[in-house]
Design a protein around this motif. Sequence first.
Motif, short mmCIF file in Angstrom:
data_model
loop_
_atom_site.label_atom_id
_atom_site.label_comp_id
_atom_site.label_asym_id
_atom_site.label_seq_id
_atom_site.Cartn_x
_atom_site.Cartn_y
_atom_site.Cartn_z
N ARG A 1 -4.55 7.77 -4.52
CA ARG A 1 -3.21 6.97 -4.96
C ARG A 1 -3.68 7.12 -6.28
O ARG A 1 -1.87 6.77 -6.42
CB ARG A 1 -3.35 5.54 -4.18
CG ARG A 1 -3.57 5.30 -2.80
CD ARG A 1 -3.49 4.41 -2.22
NE ARG A 1 -3.80 3.74 -0.87
CZ ARG A 1 -4.76 3.22 -0.09
NH1 ARG A 1 -5.53 2.38 -0.98
NH2 ARG A 1 -5.37 3.01 1.06
N SER B 1 -8.16 5.50 -2.27
CA SER B 1 -7.75 4.94 -3.15
C SER B 1 -7.61 5.41 -4.88
O SER B 1 -6.62 5.43 -5.47
CB SER B 1 -9.06 3.08 -3.72
OG SER B 1 -8.89 2.28 -2.35
N ASP C 1 1.07 -0.96 0.13
CA ASP C 1 0.55 0.07 -0.20
C ASP C 1 0.71 1.18 0.14
O ASP C 1 1.58 1.63 1.13
CB ASP C 1 -0.67 -0.28 1.54
CG ASP C 1 -1.67 0.70 1.35
OD1 ASP C 1 -1.66 1.95 0.31
OD2 ASP C 1 -2.97 1.46 2.20
N SER D 1 -3.13 12.22 -7.63
CA SER D 1 -2.65 12.96 -6.76
C SER D 1 -3.87 14.34 -6.69
O SER D 1 -4.11 14.54 -5.63
CB SER D 1 -1.50 12.94 -6.93
OG SER D 1 -1.52 13.86 -8.10
N GLU E 1 -0.37 4.32 0.75
CA GLU E 1 -0.68 5.51 1.19
C GLU E 1 0.06 5.39 2.32
O GLU E 1 0.28 6.27 3.64
CB GLU E 1 -2.05 5.51 1.43
CG GLU E 1 -2.60 6.28 1.79
CD GLU E 1 -2.74 7.34 0.83
OE1 GLU E 1 -3.09 8.22 1.54
OE2 GLU E 1 -2.33 7.56 -0.25
#
Length: 278
Positions: A160, A157, A26, A163, A28
Amino acid sequence: MSAIFYHFTDEVLNNEFKLWKQNMLDGELLVYPYVEGTNPSEHGLLLISDIQASLDYWTQMGGCSVGYEHDSIRLTCQEIVSDIEELYPEDLSDIEAYASEKSILSFFSGDFDFYRLGYEDYRSFYKMQCEEPYLLPDSYKHLTEEELHLRYQRDISLSRLQSLYTVYGFAENGSEEMIGYIAIEPSLLSEEAANLSYYIIPKKRAQGIATNAVKAFLNGRRHLLGSTPLLAVIHRSNKPSVRLAKRCGFAVLSKHQQLIEKLPEGFFTMIYDNSADT
C-alpha cells in the motif's frame, strides 16, 4: 486491489452500506454499487441479498459472492461470513477482512495472469517451500500460523505504501490453478535496491514455464522499477534458479561494484539489467 460490489433491493441497507463505504480508511479495498455487466474475473466479490438474476450471472462468470437472508429468502451462493441472517456493520468488517486477503487478478503479461496474492495461496506456497532445501532462510522456515499471517499482513501493508513491493501469484492464461509466485521486496543488502524472489510448484518445473513467467512479470512491472537496482540472492547449490535468473536478464554482481559492501557467503547475488529486452 480488491473490490466489493453490493447489490440490494433494500434502500435502508443500501444507505447503510454507502455510509460504511464513506468511513473506510483502507485504500487496498474498493467498494462500488453493482452495475449490470461487471466482469467478476476482474473485480473481486459480490455482496448481494435477494436479486437472483444478478447472482446467476455473477456465478456463471466465475465470480465469488456473499449472500444472506432477506425477508426469509436465502440465495444459494458461496457464503464467506457464516450465519448471516441480517447484515450488520460488524458483518461488513468481516467481509472487508476477507476481501482484503483474497487473491485478486491484477494484470496480464505474456501467457500469464498475475494475482495480488491472497493469504490462503500465500500459506500454501509457504508450506511447499518449507519442504525444499535452500529456498527459505532458517529464520523463516518454522513460523507459527500467527507469525505467518503477520508476515503476510506486513507484505500487504508494504504494497500500500509502495506499489513496487507486492507478492504476485501467477497462473497460465485461462487457468484457475495458481502455479507459482513472484515477489519484489526491499533488499536486506542495500537500502538503494529491491529484491526479486520467485517460486514454481514442482510439477511445473523443467518446462520453461518459470522462466517465461519471470520474463512476463518483469516486462509487466519494469516501469515501476525506474532506477531502482533489482537483485536476486540465490543459494549457490540452486543451479536451476541461477540459470533462470541469467535467462531473465540478471548477471552475477561483482565484489567490485559499490552497491553493497559485503556479498552473502554461499549465495550468488545477481543484478537485473532493466534496459535488457527480456
